[in-house]
Design a protein around this motif. Structure first.
Motif, PDB file in Angstrom:
ATOM      1  N   PRO A 128       0.939  -1.200   0.069  1.00 60.05           N
ATOM      2  CA  PRO A 128       0.030   0.040  -0.033  1.00 60.05           C
ATOM      3  C   PRO A 128       0.904   1.166  -0.060  1.00 60.05           C
ATOM      4  O   PRO A 128       2.125   1.363   0.486  1.00 60.05           O
ATOM      5  N   THR A 129       0.364   2.501  -0.585  1.00 58.11           N
ATOM      6  CA  THR A 129       1.153   3.598  -0.753  1.00 58.11           C
ATOM      7  C   THR A 129       0.898   4.576   0.478  1.00 58.11           C
ATOM      8  O   THR A 129       0.671   5.474   0.230  1.00 58.11           O
ATOM      9  N   THR A 130       0.683   3.978   1.831  1.00 55.82           N
ATOM     10  CA  THR A 130       0.435   4.649   2.920  1.00 55.82           C
ATOM     11  C   THR A 130       1.948   5.107   3.571  1.00 55.82           C
ATOM     12  O   THR A 130       2.847   4.581   3.067  1.00 55.82           O
ATOM     13  N   LYS A 131       2.010   5.735   4.404  1.00 51.53           N
ATOM     14  CA  LYS A 131       3.388   6.028   5.092  1.00 51.53           C
ATOM     15  C   LYS A 131       3.943   4.711   5.625  1.00 51.53           C
ATOM     16  O   LYS A 131       5.076   4.496   5.448  1.00 51.53           O
ATOM     17  N   LEU A 132       3.145   4.091   6.344  1.00 47.71           N
ATOM     18  CA  LEU A 132       3.802   2.548   6.846  1.00 47.71           C
ATOM     19  C   LEU A 132       4.172   1.788   5.611  1.00 47.71           C
ATOM     20  O   LEU A 132       5.214   1.080   5.904  1.00 47.71           O
ATOM     21  N   GLY A 133       3.167   1.595   4.817  1.00 46.87           N
ATOM     22  CA  GLY A 133       3.419   0.640   3.730  1.00 46.87           C
ATOM     23  C   GLY A 133       4.757   1.266   2.901  1.00 46.87           C
ATOM     24  O   GLY A 133       5.635   0.065   2.543  1.00 46.87           O
ATOM     25  N   LEU A 134       5.014   2.466   2.683  1.00 46.22           N
ATOM     26  CA  LEU A 134       6.124   2.746   1.816  1.00 46.22           C
ATOM     27  C   LEU A 134       7.297   2.628   2.893  1.00 46.22           C
ATOM     28  O   LEU A 134       8.615   2.092   2.163  1.00 46.22           O
ATOM     29  N   GLN A 135       7.345   2.695   4.115  1.00 49.96           N
ATOM     30  CA  GLN A 135       8.353   2.656   4.921  1.00 49.96           C
ATOM     31  C   GLN A 135       8.904   1.050   4.790  1.00 49.96           C
ATOM     32  O   GLN A 135       9.983   0.627   4.896  1.00 49.96           O
ATOM     33  N   LEU A 136       7.716   0.251   5.037  1.00 47.22           N
ATOM     34  CA  LEU A 136       7.824  -1.267   4.961  1.00 47.22           C
ATOM     35  C   LEU A 136       8.477  -1.895   3.746  1.00 47.22           C
ATOM     36  O   LEU A 136       9.508  -2.904   3.725  1.00 47.22           O
ATOM     37  N   LYS A 137       8.191  -1.299   2.717  1.00 49.49           N
ATOM     38  CA  LYS A 137       8.522  -1.655   1.470  1.00 49.49           C
ATOM     39  C   LYS A 137      10.146  -1.281   1.242  1.00 49.49           C
ATOM     40  O   LYS A 137      10.762  -2.115   0.571  1.00 49.49           O
TER      41      LYS A 137
END
Length: 512
Positions: free
Chosen positions: A317-326
């Motif tokens: 997901p392109t959420t803040k947490l999603g981008l960090q975990l990516k």
């Protein structure tokens, strides 16, 4: 005109597009330590390194996640164990209680196979109703709920900052030392990240592990340190001898997250780069200069090491947490190229300080936060499985504290205030999932008694709010994770010096 060294460095534009490493020199003790070693980490000639790869990924939910709405009893109560009615008696009238059709059932062997419910936005939702009665259309991406039934998600219950084990009587009578500045965001955040509740500390437990294990576990690592943050400089990542890498999230490609700017391929740029490299070898008898040069050198090495990468295959997901975990997943995918066997990561998500508007809609307040958490964590887990390290990477949550059991406000603006003990989630193939863990509360289970002014409430009986006293300390929680990571018992006490105050250092939620 002759330029000073400082002017040359400024004009050369030799800047790395990163936020840390250079900002790790937050106190002179670290500068001194770095200068004495002459480099960031001691890459010794030890030939031994772990045969397997292991990583810890900390998700910090900043602001204080309301655990009372994250995990809710779904049973009728049994043997003094609080049931669903104890929850609704306190939270329903003011509009804070979640109805049963918005709770995902989990059978908990540790608590007599009774059912508890996970917040509905942490799992797949098909046709369930939101808190206002509207039907949820379609199916959301899978969350982490399904992993509990697969034995890949564990709950560690009633965790919190402690100096010593504490009962309600201890708290009320001040017979046991309390954590410093209870219910304060900044202090409780610091105590989770350092594991020290008896005094101020300047090193995080992640950073201290890096101090102790970098040379032994990553003796031939290429470019990057053991510990990385995608949320800027954090106390959790700060060590006494090693520095953390802090990079941007996946909104920037990994090879663009740490770029050395200001140099081209022309003759002037080449000469300037050569001079820049030479300058970093001068004046190393000065501790501050030596430390700065060492940090810069590691940053240059890291930039080169991350100049190429292979994209992950899972859609995040392109959420803040999603981008960090990516971005974390991208780094893990480079583990073999970086010749690294042990890594620690820190990511962070805010907006959990829900004094109001906690459950206004299905996608706002804590409800919206749970969507972001569930989807990002599940994408990360799926990517680890795709990389073949599903059992080698353990993801765990931390937060400042939980929220008061009693609501703050009412109706559409209802929220909660600062509390204490909270429930944490541990995800990965090495977790002994499908159960609850932690030290028992007053009712003989790790789940607290949901009673205002009851045996697990820190508040007085005059105006109780429901701030559960922890039975499991941060030290016990962190030590269990650290032992799985490979920190030997002889070093666990160095990282967690107060661990001896508690009856066990292993809560049993991790496989070897």
């Amino acid at each position: 005109m002759k330029q000073s060294r400082r002017e040359f460095l400024i004009k050369s534009s030799c800047a790395l597009s990163m936020t840390a490493l250079a900002t790790q020199m937050r106190h002179f003790g670290l500068v001194s330590a770095l200068a004495q070693t002459g480099k960031i980490s001691d890459k010794s000639d030890e030939s031994f390194a772990p045969a397997d790869y292991r990583a810890l990924v900390c998700i910090f939910m900043s602001g204080g996640n309301d655990s009372n709405n994250t995990i809710v009893p779904l049973h009728n109560g049994s043997g003094g164990v609080s049931g669903y009615s104890a929850y609704t008696d306190v939270r329903q009238a003011q509009g804070l209680a979640l109805p049963t059709n918005q709770l995902l059932p989990m059978t908990v062997p540790r608590i007599g196979n009774l059912n508890y419910g996970l917040h509905y936005n942490l799992g797949t939702m098909i046709g369930r109703n939101d808190v206002n009665g509207a039907t949820l259309g379609g199916t959301r991406n899978n969350g982490i709920y399904e992993l509990f039934g697969q034995g890949k998600l564990a709950v560690v219950s009633n965790v919190g900052t402690l100096v010593y084990p504490m009962t309600r009587a201890d708290y009320q009578n001040n017979t046991v030392q309390k954590p410093n500045q209870l219910f304060s965001h900044s202090d409780q955040t610091a105590q989770y990240q350092t594991s020290r509740s008896d005094r101020q500390a300047f090193s995080g437990w992640g950073g201290l592990i890096s101090d102790l294990r970098t040379a032994a576990d990553n003796p031939n690592a290429v470019g990057v340190p053991m510990i990385t943050s995608t949320a800027g400089t954090q106390l959790f990542t700060s060590g006494n001898q090693t520095s953390a890498l802090a990079i941007s999230d996946a909104s920037a490609d990994l090879n663009a997250a740490l770029v050395l700017n200001g140099f081209g391929t022309d003759a002037a740029s080449t000469a300037r780069r050569a001079e820049y490299d030479t300058l970093r070898t001068l004046d190393l008898d000065n501790q501050a200069v030596a430390a700065a040069s060492g940090i810069t050198e590691q940053a240059v090495e890291a930039s080169l090491a991350l100049s190429t990468f292979q994209e992950v295959t899972t859609i995040f997901p392109t959420t803040k947490l999603g981008l960090q975990l990516k971005q974390v997943a991208r780094l893990i995918k480079k583990r073999d190229n970086l010749n690294i066997k042990r890594q620690i990561f820190f990511v962070q998500m805010g907006a959990f300080d829900t004094h109001n508007n906690q459950v206004t809609t299905v996608t706002s307040g804590q409800n919206g936060n749970m969507i972001e958490v569930g989807q990002a964590m599940r994408a990360f887990y799926d990517e680890m499985v795709a990389q073949g390290v599903g059992s080698n990477v353990t993801t765990f949550t931390m937060s400042d504290f939980s929220r008061t059991f009693a609501p703050a406000g009412t109706g559409s603006v209802v929220g909660t205030d600062h509390a204490w003990a909270s429930h944490q989630l541990v995800m990965g193939g090495a977790a002994r999932g499908g159960d609850f863990y932690g030290m028992n509360t007053s009712n003989g289970t790790p789940f607290p008694t949901l009673q205002l002014g009851g045996p697990d409430d820190a508040d007085s009986s005059v105006a109780p709010r429901g701030r559960w006293i922890p039975t499991t300390s941060v030290e016990q929680y962190a030590a269990t994770l650290s032992r799985w990571f490979g920190l030997p018992d002889t070093q666990i006490t160095q990282v967690f010096p107060n661990l001896s105050h508690f009856p066990t250092s292993d809560l049993g939620f991790m496989n070897p």
